[in-house]
Design an enzyme around this catalytic site. Sequence first.
Site, PDB file in Angstrom:
ATOM      1  N   GLY A  42       5.072  -8.047  26.422  1.00  0.00           N
ATOM      2  CA  GLY A  42       6.279  -8.602  25.824  1.00  0.00           C
ATOM      3  C   GLY A  42       5.983  -9.663  24.793  1.00  0.00           C
ATOM      4  N   ALA A  78       0.838  -1.198   0.000  1.00  0.00           N
ATOM      5  CA  ALA A  78       0.000   0.000   0.000  1.00  0.00           C
ATOM      6  C   ALA A  78       0.869   1.242   0.000  1.00  0.00           C
ATOM      7  CB  ALA A  78      -0.912   0.020   1.223  1.00  0.00           C
ATOM      8  N   SER A 108       3.249 -12.463  20.121  1.00  0.00           N
ATOM      9  CA  SER A 108       3.430 -11.071  20.524  1.00  0.00           C
ATOM     10  C   SER A 108       2.316 -10.695  21.487  1.00  0.00           C
ATOM     11  CB  SER A 108       3.446 -10.150  19.301  1.00  0.00           C
ATOM     12  OG  SER A 108       2.255 -10.277  18.553  1.00  0.00           O
ATOM     13  N   ARG A 140      -2.932  -0.396  -3.908  1.00  0.00           N
ATOM     14  CA  ARG A 140      -3.940   0.226  -3.040  1.00  0.00           C
ATOM     15  C   ARG A 140      -3.367   1.406  -2.241  1.00  0.00           C
ATOM     16  NH1 ARG A 140      -4.357  -2.722   2.636  1.00  0.00           N
ATOM     17  NH2 ARG A 140      -2.268  -3.628   2.747  1.00  0.00           N
ATOM     18  N   GLU A 165      -5.095 -13.484  17.610  1.00  0.00           N
ATOM     19  CA  GLU A 165      -4.985 -14.414  16.483  1.00  0.00           C
ATOM     20  C   GLU A 165      -4.783 -15.844  16.968  1.00  0.00           C
ATOM     21  OE1 GLU A 165      -3.064 -11.017  13.524  1.00  0.00           O
ATOM     22  OE2 GLU A 165      -1.762 -12.429  14.587  1.00  0.00           O
ATOM     23  N   SER A 178      -1.449  -8.680   4.741  1.00  0.00           N
ATOM     24  CA  SER A 178      -2.715  -9.265   4.306  1.00  0.00           C
ATOM     25  C   SER A 178      -2.615  -9.772   2.868  1.00  0.00           C
ATOM     26  CB  SER A 178      -3.822  -8.212   4.393  1.00  0.00           C
ATOM     27  OG  SER A 178      -3.537  -7.126   3.509  1.00  0.00           O
ATOM     28  N   ASP A 210       5.707  -5.271  12.702  1.00  0.00           N
ATOM     29  CA  ASP A 210       6.607  -5.501  11.568  1.00  0.00           C
ATOM     30  C   ASP A 210       8.067  -5.303  11.982  1.00  0.00           C
ATOM     31  OD1 ASP A 210       4.397  -5.905   9.890  1.00  0.00           O
ATOM     32  OD2 ASP A 210       4.252  -3.776   9.444  1.00  0.00           O
ATOM     33  N   GLY A 243       2.625  -1.806   3.941  1.00  0.00           N
ATOM     34  CA  GLY A 243       2.404  -3.239   3.750  1.00  0.00           C
ATOM     35  C   GLY A 243       3.414  -4.004   4.590  1.00  0.00           C
ATOM     36  N   GLY A 244       2.987  -5.136   5.166  1.00  0.00           N
ATOM     37  CA  GLY A 244       3.817  -5.848   6.132  1.00  0.00           C
ATOM     38  C   GLY A 244       5.234  -6.134   5.687  1.00  0.00           C
TER      39      GLY A 244
END
Length: 304
Positions: free
Chosen positions: A224, A11, A219, A89, A185, A139, A251, A38-39
């Site tokens: 921590g 992006a 994470s 994007r 997640e 993503s 990242d 972007g990652g």
Amino acid sequence: MSIATVTLNPALDITTATEAVRHTHKLRCSEPRFEPGGGGINVARVVHALGGKVTAVFPCGGPMGVTLETLLREAGVPIAPVPIAGATRQSFTVEETSTGLPYRFVLPGPVLGESEIAALVEVLRALPGRPDYIVASGSLPPGCHPRIFRRLADLGKRLVIDTSGLALAACEGVRAYLVKPSLRELEELVGRTLATEMDEAAAARELLERGFAEIVVLSLGERGALLVTADRELRLPAIPVPVANAVGAGDSMVAAITLALARGQSLDEALRYGIAGGAAALLAPGAELVRKEDVERLYAAAGS
């Protein structure tokens, strides 16, 4: 050592500010700031800032793609863009100056055709030497099947994955080298709330058993991070720092961990370096992800 990053949905990040965000009003904004995003691109920027050898591989198209490439070249980050028919994007952030709150608007990105995905895989395959690490981060673009991670697994010596949602769930059985979920997640992957540290460690081990990766780095934000392998657990606290900018901390953590491992450092040292990288990102001004001197200072202090 060499690192390649893959950003399947990069992006152009645009940031501006206005006094207050109000619906139906015209909002007069400040001069916008443009940054590559972007990652995987963020990971590459951090690895480069820390003195590592890295190449950022990503699909790129349209005027936004041209600007993205230009910004990365101006920053000195080695890149291998893959031309696509669609347009890169935009990610749009408005900072509300009256409250200090950011409002982030993230667009979906272009659909990649099979020939474009194949071209990206071939660019990775053609990199000089086989990368020691491939970091697939961020993503997926609309319609991109998560099996793309399986196609990346054999292109480098070790695969690091940092993604979310259905893309992360599809990494079961990929057996990457390292995967880095957040607590939310991880809870989604195992289907239960993780209320204690023992719960967190058990869930991370479940990912190992299900073939996600050899190493899970969980994470935990201000608590921590937890690193789990088949034969050990390592939990390190966060480094307390004043927060100037929270964008890119995850990242930066992935970048620092990967770089430390690529340099031959132990898992303990790599996790400590990663936590220092994430903390340094919180200190950095908006135009930077991390400053090398911050990472090295925090890393040294954490080990003393």
